[in-house]
Design a protein around this motif. Structure first.
Motif, PDB file in Angstrom:
ATOM      1  N   ILE A   1       0.838  -1.203   0.000  1.00  0.00           N
ATOM      2  CA  ILE A   1       0.000   0.000   0.000  1.00  0.00           C
ATOM      3  C   ILE A   1       0.869   1.249   0.000  1.00  0.00           C
ATOM      4  O   ILE A   1       1.772   1.388   0.824  1.00  0.00           O
ATOM      5  CB  ILE A   1      -0.962  -0.006   1.198  1.00  0.00           C
ATOM      6  CG1 ILE A   1      -1.937  -1.175   1.006  1.00  0.00           C
ATOM      7  CG2 ILE A   1      -1.712   1.319   1.314  1.00  0.00           C
ATOM      8  CD1 ILE A   1      -2.989  -1.295   2.041  1.00  0.00           C
TER       9      ILE A   1
ATOM     10  N   GLY B   1       1.131   5.130   0.532  1.00  0.00           N
ATOM     11  CA  GLY B   1       0.380   6.186   1.211  1.00  0.00           C
ATOM     12  C   GLY B   1       0.980   7.552   0.927  1.00  0.00           C
ATOM     13  O   GLY B   1       2.141   7.810   1.235  1.00  0.00           O
TER      14      GLY B   1
ATOM     15  N   SER C   1      -1.186  14.219   8.310  1.00  0.00           N
ATOM     16  CA  SER C   1      -1.208  12.763   8.300  1.00  0.00           C
ATOM     17  C   SER C   1       0.175  12.160   8.521  1.00  0.00           C
ATOM     18  O   SER C   1       0.313  11.133   9.186  1.00  0.00           O
ATOM     19  CB  SER C   1      -1.818  12.278   6.987  1.00  0.00           C
ATOM     20  OG  SER C   1      -2.994  12.997   6.724  1.00  0.00           O
TER      21      SER C   1
ATOM     22  N   ALA D   1       1.198   9.772  11.479  1.00  0.00           N
ATOM     23  CA  ALA D   1       1.899   8.493  11.349  1.00  0.00           C
ATOM     24  C   ALA D   1       3.037   8.410  12.364  1.00  0.00           C
ATOM     25  O   ALA D   1       3.306   7.353  12.957  1.00  0.00           O
ATOM     26  CB  ALA D   1       2.432   8.337   9.919  1.00  0.00           C
TER      27      ALA D   1
ATOM     28  N   VAL E   1       1.058  -0.887  12.830  1.00  0.00           N
ATOM     29  CA  VAL E   1       0.778  -0.468  11.457  1.00  0.00           C
ATOM     30  C   VAL E   1       1.409  -1.518  10.542  1.00  0.00           C
ATOM     31  O   VAL E   1       2.577  -1.852  10.721  1.00  0.00           O
ATOM     32  CB  VAL E   1       1.390   0.924  11.163  1.00  0.00           C
ATOM     33  CG1 VAL E   1       1.167   1.303   9.713  1.00  0.00           C
ATOM     34  CG2 VAL E   1       0.788   1.974  12.079  1.00  0.00           C
TER      35      VAL E   1
ATOM     36  N   PHE F   1       3.133  -1.139   4.460  1.00  0.00           N
ATOM     37  CA  PHE F   1       2.658   0.201   4.108  1.00  0.00           C
ATOM     38  C   PHE F   1       3.849   1.094   3.760  1.00  0.00           C
ATOM     39  O   PHE F   1       4.819   1.167   4.504  1.00  0.00           O
ATOM     40  CB  PHE F   1       1.879   0.776   5.302  1.00  0.00           C
ATOM     41  CG  PHE F   1       1.335   2.155   5.062  1.00  0.00           C
ATOM     42  CD1 PHE F   1       0.188   2.344   4.311  1.00  0.00           C
ATOM     43  CD2 PHE F   1       1.978   3.269   5.589  1.00  0.00           C
ATOM     44  CE1 PHE F   1      -0.317   3.624   4.089  1.00  0.00           C
ATOM     45  CE2 PHE F   1       1.485   4.542   5.371  1.00  0.00           C
ATOM     46  CZ  PHE F   1       0.333   4.712   4.619  1.00  0.00           C
TER      47      PHE F   1
ATOM     48  N   PRO G   1       4.961   4.788   3.221  1.00  0.00           N
ATOM     49  CA  PRO G   1       4.550   6.185   3.295  1.00  0.00           C
ATOM     50  C   PRO G   1       5.398   7.082   2.402  1.00  0.00           C
ATOM     51  O   PRO G   1       6.609   6.886   2.259  1.00  0.00           O
ATOM     52  CB  PRO G   1       4.784   6.542   4.764  1.00  0.00           C
ATOM     53  CG  PRO G   1       5.831   5.579   5.238  1.00  0.00           C
ATOM     54  CD  PRO G   1       5.823   4.379   4.343  1.00  0.00           C
TER      55      PRO G   1
ATOM     56  N   LEU H   1      -3.378   5.128  -0.706  1.00  0.00           N
ATOM     57  CA  LEU H   1      -4.062   5.978   0.268  1.00  0.00           C
ATOM     58  C   LEU H   1      -3.591   7.416   0.083  1.00  0.00           C
ATOM     59  O   LEU H   1      -2.391   7.676  -0.009  1.00  0.00           O
ATOM     60  CB  LEU H   1      -3.726   5.507   1.690  1.00  0.00           C
ATOM     61  CG  LEU H   1      -4.208   6.416   2.828  1.00  0.00           C
ATOM     62  CD1 LEU H   1      -5.726   6.333   2.985  1.00  0.00           C
ATOM     63  CD2 LEU H   1      -3.529   6.046   4.147  1.00  0.00           C
TER      64      LEU H   1
ATOM     65  N   PHE I   1      -4.723   7.024  12.512  1.00  0.00           N
ATOM     66  CA  PHE I   1      -3.826   6.641  11.422  1.00  0.00           C
ATOM     67  C   PHE I   1      -3.677   5.120  11.371  1.00  0.00           C
ATOM     68  O   PHE I   1      -3.848   4.486  10.330  1.00  0.00           O
ATOM     69  CB  PHE I   1      -2.451   7.309  11.587  1.00  0.00           C
ATOM     70  CG  PHE I   1      -1.455   6.838  10.555  1.00  0.00           C
ATOM     71  CD1 PHE I   1      -1.453   7.384   9.289  1.00  0.00           C
ATOM     72  CD2 PHE I   1      -0.561   5.801  10.834  1.00  0.00           C
ATOM     73  CE1 PHE I   1      -0.577   6.924   8.307  1.00  0.00           C
ATOM     74  CE2 PHE I   1       0.314   5.329   9.865  1.00  0.00           C
ATOM     75  CZ  PHE I   1       0.309   5.906   8.596  1.00  0.00           C
TER      76      PHE I   1
ATOM     77  N   VAL J   1      -5.037   2.656   8.269  1.00  0.00           N
ATOM     78  CA  VAL J   1      -4.142   1.800   7.490  1.00  0.00           C
ATOM     79  C   VAL J   1      -4.504   0.319   7.676  1.00  0.00           C
ATOM     80  O   VAL J   1      -4.525  -0.454   6.708  1.00  0.00           O
ATOM     81  CB  VAL J   1      -2.657   2.062   7.855  1.00  0.00           C
ATOM     82  CG1 VAL J   1      -1.747   1.085   7.129  1.00  0.00           C
ATOM     83  CG2 VAL J   1      -2.273   3.492   7.497  1.00  0.00           C
ATOM     84  N   SER J   2      -4.831  -0.057   8.892  1.00  0.00           N
ATOM     85  CA  SER J   2      -5.168  -1.480   9.117  1.00  0.00           C
ATOM     86  C   SER J   2      -6.460  -1.852   8.408  1.00  0.00           C
ATOM     87  O   SER J   2      -6.549  -2.900   7.767  1.00  0.00           O
ATOM     88  CB  SER J   2      -5.326  -1.776  10.609  1.00  0.00           C
ATOM     89  OG  SER J   2      -4.185  -1.355  11.286  1.00  0.00           O
TER      90      SER J   2
ATOM     91  N   THR K   1      -5.826  -2.065   4.754  1.00  0.00           N
ATOM     92  CA  THR K   1      -5.049  -3.270   4.453  1.00  0.00           C
ATOM     93  C   THR K   1      -5.950  -4.504   4.461  1.00  0.00           C
ATOM     94  O   THR K   1      -5.857  -5.356   3.565  1.00  0.00           O
ATOM     95  CB  THR K   1      -3.904  -3.442   5.478  1.00  0.00           C
ATOM     96  OG1 THR K   1      -3.140  -2.245   5.493  1.00  0.00           O
ATOM     97  CG2 THR K   1      -3.005  -4.602   5.100  1.00  0.00           C
TER      98      THR K   1
END
Ligand code: SF4
Ligand code: SF4
Ligand code: FES
Lengths: 363, 140
Positions: free
Chosen positions: B8, B10, B17, B21, B31, B35, B37, B63, B115, B119-120, B123
């Protein structure tokens, strides 16, 4: 005299009268090129040229909005110029005006009822036959030799300019209809009687619009089957040679340098290798779908469905129908009709504080 | 399929944001490790082309996260971002592609917990969708 010639003659008469009365000095209008194989926009000062003008050419190699944007690229016109164009071209002009890409000051926009355009390549293959076919198109309204995208156009009689020339149901005459205060003042100034929508005209427009809407629904259904999904998209764009003609011919694609034609999407060899390794293979030209879908996200809110892209595609991808299909769905998000209201902003430069809740926190 | 760890991407606004995080990290909230970022200066920096590039290269989820409406550091950025995001997602949907792989969320600098939850949740959603087929498609 043929329908085509009557419309031509009457429109020229009107333009001449208006010009003599000082309504405008110059006229931008399509004209047949000397070889008689095609048409192009010509900026006319000298009256002797006006008699050769073709306000309603059967084909249109360059979209009028593009012409006006090159004309006013460095600033507005100093004297008044009339621009005679089809409704979709004027709608694109209005979109470009909002974007500051056409300076509308001193331009008198004159729209004209549009029976459709012939596909460019079929016309140039045999212009004589093309002319005969177009004569039938004007006579019948909605005849299927016009471009598929025109068959689905419901804006063919939009009074998009300051002044509109009505030819539908006009018994061998044209009707010069003022659209806004500016058009009204101009007609008064040059003592030209203002025409208006007649009942017969409105009935015919309604009937034709319904027919086009039906065509549009059919075409949408077809596209749902042939365009949507990865496999379909792959097939649809399989022949795309990445020439970017569609983007270059599009009046709305106004960026001086297109992101998709920039170094931003040209990469080191290693990067392509990495992509090929990750995916198993990599097709070239690369990023075809990125180009098309990216262009959709950038410009579809203003797409007027003029078909310039499709006319310009060398491998006959139905680009205009595809873009209109997507564009109408995006325009619906903001109930936006490009080119219909000069005061209405393009949706991407304005917002409401609360809106689009469906797009927040959802998948 | 249980071994599938969605990739993912982000795009996180620097002022809200991304800071959110950080808070999540400091609080040692869970998290998903897959992911990725990317810090941007404002959600309005996100041109649709960036989302589409990630999508066509095979990102399983994308995201875009920015400050809550009214709180953008540049006042209006997130309002414009929301319109552009809507057009991007709607375009993918109209093309019959996986518009469900795109998500927009507002996460403030203090919302570490939110946050981690966003994300979870995203996901989990992507896990159900499975991998992006474009991962193995010769890149149209
Ligand atoms: S995308 Fe095609 S149909 Fe739409 S405005 Fe551009 S050239 Fe005209
Ligand atoms: S004009 Fe046709 S071949 Fe050229 S980039 Fe556009 S769709 Fe592809
Ligand atoms: S600064 Fe955070 S969304 Fe604009």
């Amino acid at each position: 005299m043929s329908n085509y010639d009557i419309i031509r003659k009457k429109t020229i008469e009107f333009l001449k009268k208006a010009r003599d009365a000082g309504c405008f000095k110059h006229i931008l209008i399509p004209m047949e090129i000397p070889s008689k194989e095609s048409f192009s926009y010509v900026l006319i000062k000298d009256e002797s040229f006006l008699i050769d003008a073709s306000p309603l050419p059967p084909v249109n190699p360059v979209q009028g909005a593009k012409v006006l944007s090159s004309l006013t690229r460095r600033g507005e016109l100093t004297g008044k110029t009339a621009a005679v164009m089809r409704p979709c071209e004027i709608r694109a002009v209005i979109e470009l005006g909002k974007l500051g890409q056409v300076k509308l000051e001193n331009i008198v926009l004159i729209s004209i009822d549009c029976p459709g355009l012939l596909p460019f390549s079929s016309y140039t293959a045999d212009p004589e036959k093309g002319k005969a076919r177009f004569e039938k198109v004007i006579g019948e309204w909605g005849n299927d030799s016009i471009r598929p995208v025109c068959m689905t156009c419901t804006h063919f009689a939009d009074k998009a300019g300051d002044i509109h020339i009505g030819i539908i149901e006009n018994n061998n005459d044209i009707s010069v209809i003022p659209v806004n205060d500016r058009g009204k003042a101009l007609l008064e100034q040059c003592v030209i009687p203002a025409g208006k929508d007649t009942g017969a005209r409105e009935t015919k427009i309604k009937k034709e619009t319904d027919k086009r809407q039906e065509n549009l629904n059919k075409s949408d259904d077809e596209l749902k089957n042939s365009l949507q999904g990865l496999n379909n998209l792959d097939k649809m764009f399989a022949d795309c040679i990445g020439c970017y003609n569609c983007m270059r011919a599009c009046p709305i694609c106004y960026c001086r340098l297109c992101y998709f034609n920039s170094e931003n999407i040209r990469h080191e060899a290693d990067e392509y290798i990495r992509r090929a390794e990750a995916k198993g293979s990599l097709r070239f030209p690369a990023d075809t779908l990125l180009f098309h879908s990216g262009r959709m996200t950038h410009m579809s809110l203003s797409c007027v469905g003029c078909g310039a892209c499709e006319d310009a595609c060398p491998v006959s991808i139905p680009v205009a129908r595809i873009f209109q299909f997507i564009a109408r769905q995006n325009q619906a998000l903001f109930a936006y009709t490009p080119g219909s209201d000069r005061e209405e902003n393009i949706p991407l430069v304005v917002y409401k504080e609360s809106e689009l809740e469906d797009f927040e926190d959802s998948h | 399929m249980d071994t599938f760890e969605p990739k993912i991407v982000g795009f996180l606004c620097n002022w809200c944001s991304y800071a959110g995080a950080d808070v999540a990290g400091n609080a040692k909230l869970n998290v998903p490790a897959s992911f990725t970022p990317l810090r941007i200066m404002c959600s309005s920096r996100i041109d649709p082309a960036l989302i589409l590039t990630a999508y066509f290269r095979g990102a399983d989820g994308i995201l875009v996260a920015g400050c809550h409406p009214g709180d953008c550091h540049y006042e209006k950025g997130n309002y414009f971002a929301r319109r552009r995001f809507a057009v991007t997602k709607n375009t993918l949907k109209a093309l019959g592609l996986d518009s469900q792989r795109l998500r927009l969320s507002w996460i403030s600098a203090s919302e570490g917990k939110r946050f981690a939850e966003v994300v979870s949740e995203f996901t989990e959603h992507i896990k159900k969708l499975g991998p992006n087929p474009l991962k193995e498609t010769g890149d149209l």
